[in-house]
Design a protein around this motif. Structure first.
Motif, PDB file in Angstrom:
ATOM      1  N   THR A  58       0.840  -1.201   0.000  1.00  0.00           N
ATOM      2  CA  THR A  58       0.000   0.000   0.000  1.00  0.00           C
ATOM      3  C   THR A  58       0.873   1.249   0.000  1.00  0.00           C
ATOM      4  OG1 THR A  58      -1.704  -1.180   1.248  1.00  0.00           O
ATOM      5  CG2 THR A  58      -1.847   1.223   1.209  1.00  0.00           C
ATOM      6  N   GLN A  60       1.433   5.711  -0.168  1.00  0.00           N
ATOM      7  CA  GLN A  60       1.091   6.854   0.680  1.00  0.00           C
ATOM      8  C   GLN A  60      -0.313   7.382   0.441  1.00  0.00           C
ATOM      9  OE1 GLN A  60       3.238   6.850  -1.866  1.00  0.00           O
ATOM     10  NE2 GLN A  60       3.570   8.872  -2.751  1.00  0.00           N
ATOM     11  N   ASN A  61      -0.920   6.992  -0.662  1.00  0.00           N
ATOM     12  CA  ASN A  61      -2.286   7.430  -0.964  1.00  0.00           C
ATOM     13  C   ASN A  61      -3.324   6.356  -0.664  1.00  0.00           C
ATOM     14  OD1 ASN A  61      -1.429   9.997  -2.029  1.00  0.00           O
ATOM     15  ND2 ASN A  61      -0.730   8.914  -3.860  1.00  0.00           N
ATOM     16  N   GLY A  62      -2.868   5.273  -0.016  1.00  0.00           N
ATOM     17  CA  GLY A  62      -3.787   4.191   0.314  1.00  0.00           C
ATOM     18  C   GLY A  62      -4.087   3.281  -0.869  1.00  0.00           C
ATOM     19  N   GLU A  63      -3.308   3.385  -1.934  1.00  0.00           N
ATOM     20  CA  GLU A  63      -3.521   2.568  -3.133  1.00  0.00           C
ATOM     21  C   GLU A  63      -2.638   1.327  -3.092  1.00  0.00           C
ATOM     22  OE1 GLU A  63      -4.163   6.364  -6.153  1.00  0.00           O
ATOM     23  OE2 GLU A  63      -2.137   5.607  -5.716  1.00  0.00           O
ATOM     24  N   LYS A  93       2.458   4.119   8.417  1.00  0.00           N
ATOM     25  CA  LYS A  93       1.149   3.943   7.794  1.00  0.00           C
ATOM     26  C   LYS A  93       1.029   4.914   6.609  1.00  0.00           C
ATOM     27  CE  LYS A  93       0.005   0.971  10.962  1.00  0.00           C
ATOM     28  NZ  LYS A  93       0.022  -0.469  10.637  1.00  0.00           N
ATOM     29  N   PRO A  94       0.044   4.714   5.730  1.00  0.00           N
ATOM     30  CA  PRO A  94      -0.092   5.584   4.558  1.00  0.00           C
ATOM     31  C   PRO A  94      -0.081   7.080   4.879  1.00  0.00           C
ATOM     32  CG  PRO A  94      -1.513   3.700   4.302  1.00  0.00           C
ATOM     33  CD  PRO A  94      -0.927   3.599   5.681  1.00  0.00           C
ATOM     34  N   GLU A  95      -0.778   7.478   5.942  1.00  0.00           N
ATOM     35  CA  GLU A  95      -0.827   8.907   6.268  1.00  0.00           C
ATOM     36  C   GLU A  95       0.541   9.442   6.699  1.00  0.00           C
ATOM     37  OE1 GLU A  95      -2.438   6.552   9.858  1.00  0.00           O
ATOM     38  OE2 GLU A  95      -2.596   6.504   7.651  1.00  0.00           O
ATOM     39  N   LYS A 144       2.557   9.801   3.539  1.00  0.00           N
ATOM     40  CA  LYS A 144       2.094  10.957   2.766  1.00  0.00           C
ATOM     41  C   LYS A 144       2.683  12.252   3.316  1.00  0.00           C
ATOM     42  CE  LYS A 144      -2.109  12.934   0.744  1.00  0.00           C
ATOM     43  NZ  LYS A 144      -1.713  12.588  -0.639  1.00  0.00           N
TER      44      LYS A 144
END
Length: 250
Positions: free
Chosen positions: A76, A78-81, A139-141, A144
């Motif tokens: 996954t 940084q944009n949750g993709e 985590k992604p956030e 980011k």
């Protein structure tokens, strides 16, 4: 002319006639069905080889005589993709392993990669794959925010997180970029400061040394402007840029 000579000519003509009746249709049939053994052999050799006429002089990393491809992965960003190795096919990209709380080499590596990113601004077929070795934290956030802090703008630069065991296996076995937990070092982790360079077909590539052997990796720890470090080791960001350019032209 003697009768013996006449018989000889008749015999030769008969042999030629039989040859034509038996073999010529077979030859024509094989040609019409594109079934010439020599041509089949050549076609097979070309189709199985990654070496094509437009290839640059950059070497392939070979394992047991076979060019090494990037292993399959799926993490996954940084944009949750969900991003996999297939998303990078058709692109030239740089690989690194890092973590956002790294107090030592990661900031240097990523500032150098941002410089590379800016050099190839506008190239839709260039990217970067950054794998976090502390996925429980990154985590992604978090990734980011890190991307925004460092000025990461390339849409093909994915900072990825996921299963820890899979990431460590990808680092140590897939790319041979050493990664390990170590409570005795600052930050609690050891990892390579090198970058790997991947071509559009997913093969690991590099230039050769003076002995003709692949260099395999690029030192990511010395800024281009610095030239050499305190031990006299030269920076390799310049040659990384040069080799990216070569692969983009393939």
């Amino acid at each position: 002319m003697s009768k013996k000579t006449n018989y000889s000519y008749v015999g030769i003509a008969f042999i030629i006639l039989v040859f034509g009746i038996i073999f010529i249709p077979r030859i024509i049939d094989r040609i019409s069905n594109d079934d010439i053994t020599r041509e089949e052999s050549r076609s097979k050799e070309v189709s199985n080889s990654p070496i094509k006429p437009n290839k640059s002089d950059l070497a392939y990393l070979e394992i047991n005589g076979e060019p090494k491809r990037v292993p399959e992965f799926s993490f996954t960003n940084q944009n949750g993709e969900l991003i996999s190795n297939k998303d990078y096919l058709g692109k030239v990209y740089v690989v690194e392993f890092f973590f956002t709380t790294c107090p030592t080499i990661c900031p240097i590596m990523n500032r150098n990669l941002v410089e590379v990113q800016n050099e190839f601004d506008g190239f839709e077929n260039f990217g970067v794959a950054s794998f976090s070795i502390t996925p429980d934290i990154d985590k992604p956030e978090v990734l980011k925010a890190y991307a925004e802090r460092y000025g990461i703008t390339n849409t093909n630069w994915h900072l990825m997180t996921g299963d820890e065991d899979a990431i460590y296996k990808l680092a140590n076995e897939g790319f041979n970029l050493y990664t390990a937990k170590d409570d005795t070092v600052e930050g609690g982790f050891e990892h390579s400061g090198n970058f790997a360079l991947i071509d559009k077909e997913g093969f690991i590539r590099s230039r050769r040394d003076s002995f003709g052997n692949p260099l395999i990796f690029y030192n990511g720890l010395i800024p281009e402007a610095q030239g050499v470090d305190d031990e006299g080791i030269p920076q390799e960001i310049t040659i990384l840029k040069e080799d990216i350019t070569k692969l983009l032209k393939e």
